[in-house]
Design an enzyme around this catalytic site. Structure first.
Site, PDB file in Angstrom:
ATOM      1  N   ASP A 103      92.405 -42.750  26.919  1.00 44.70           N
ATOM      2  CA  ASP A 103      92.296 -43.999  26.173  1.00 44.70           C
ATOM      3  C   ASP A 103      91.447 -43.796  24.922  1.00 44.70           C
ATOM      4  O   ASP A 103      90.536 -42.966  24.899  1.00 44.70           O
ATOM      5  CB  ASP A 103      91.641 -45.084  27.033  1.00 44.70           C
ATOM      6  CG  ASP A 103      92.478 -45.438  28.252  1.00 44.70           C
ATOM      7  OD1 ASP A 103      93.689 -45.200  28.210  1.00 44.70           O
ATOM      8  OD2 ASP A 103      91.893 -45.929  29.237  1.00 44.70           O
ATOM      9  N   LYS A 104      91.716 -44.596  23.913  1.00 41.16           N
ATOM     10  CA  LYS A 104      90.960 -44.497  22.662  1.00 41.16           C
ATOM     11  C   LYS A 104      89.469 -44.653  22.899  1.00 41.16           C
ATOM     12  O   LYS A 104      88.654 -43.980  22.263  1.00 41.16           O
ATOM     13  CB  LYS A 104      91.458 -45.556  21.672  1.00 41.16           C
ATOM     14  CG  LYS A 104      90.835 -45.451  20.284  1.00 41.16           C
ATOM     15  CD  LYS A 104      91.479 -46.438  19.315  1.00 41.16           C
ATOM     16  CE  LYS A 104      90.897 -46.278  17.914  1.00 41.16           C
ATOM     17  NZ  LYS A 104      91.529 -47.210  16.937  1.00 41.16           N
TER      18      LYS A 104
END
Length: 243
Positions: A103-104
């Site tokens: 995930d970012k």
């Protein structure tokens, strides 16, 4: 000479992923011996394969595997359309692709490679390859939470595979997964009313993040790479692994 699917061949050559090869073939951008490629077509590498006017030469590119400590904010994509993409961030001189995603907002170990087949073997859920994470949440980690997380959690219209969960301190635990559902750990925690504050991946199979500084990468080689390839199911591992 044994024939394999065109998408697998192009992936093995480090030209593109299997999915991208299928997309190009469907769009009429690939020809084999002068004829448009068709779905499921097989080749042995002796054919004249052309992509967008460029001839694909038979070659075995030098295998590259990188271990990267991804900072928060970097996106696990090779698309130049995303200004925060990982490829622009690391600026490696050879063409590589991220193996899976983080995930970012998550940090930690991300592998990148130019070996499409190795990437596919690592990502296949049926291979049960382990990925380990250290997670900090917004409330106390209880014995009940650890037990329920490890037994499987109903998310995304399925139940997660049983996994290994270990409490580290009051609000931190480690978790070892053998699958990679979308935002899996965050969704699992949310199911029990917990919110993830920090999530760091520290291991993929035999590759450890170790003391690699955030934002830096290193090349995986030698025995470490040979073991990774063996665990991924690659046969006939030879001295090329040292490169």
């Amino acid at each position: 000479m044994e024939k394999i699917r065109l998408n697998k061949y192009l992936s093995a050559q480090g030209i593109c992923s299997r999915r991208k090869a299928d997309e190009w073939a469907a769009a009429g951008k690939i020809t084999v011996n002068g004829s448009p490629a068709v779905p499921g077509q097989k080749v042995d590498g002796t054919e004249n394969i052309v992509i967008n006017g460029r001839v694909v030469a038979e070659q075995k590119p030098e295998r590259v595997v990188l271990a990267f400590n991804k900072p928060a904010g970097v996106v696990c994509t090779a698309s130049p359309k995303d200004k925060d993409n990982v490829i622009d961030f690391i600026r490696y001189p050879k063409r590589v692709y991220p193996v899976g995603r983080l995930d970012k907002d998550s940090t930690g170990l991300l592998l990148l490679t130019n070996d499409g087949e190795l990437m596919n073997q690592i990502l296949k859920a049926r291979n049960y390859h382990e990925k380990e994470y250290i997670v900090t949440v917004n409330q106390r980690v209880t014995a009940e939470f650890v037990r329920k997380m490890s037994e499987g959690v109903p998310i995304l219209d399925t139940v997660t595979r049983p996994c290994k969960v270990r409490k580290i301190n009051a609000t931190t635990f480690s978790i070892i997964l053998t699958q990679g559902l979308n935002r899996q750990i965050r969704r699992m925690c949310e199911y029990f009313g917990y919110r993830v504050l920090k999530l760091c991946r520290v291991r993929i199979m035999n590759i450890w993040l170790g003391d690699l500084p955030e934002g830096k990468w290193r090349e995986v080689s030698g025995k470490e790479l040979r073991m990774l390839m063996q665990m991924a199911g690659e046969k006939g591992v030879d001295d090329d692994s040292d490169r």
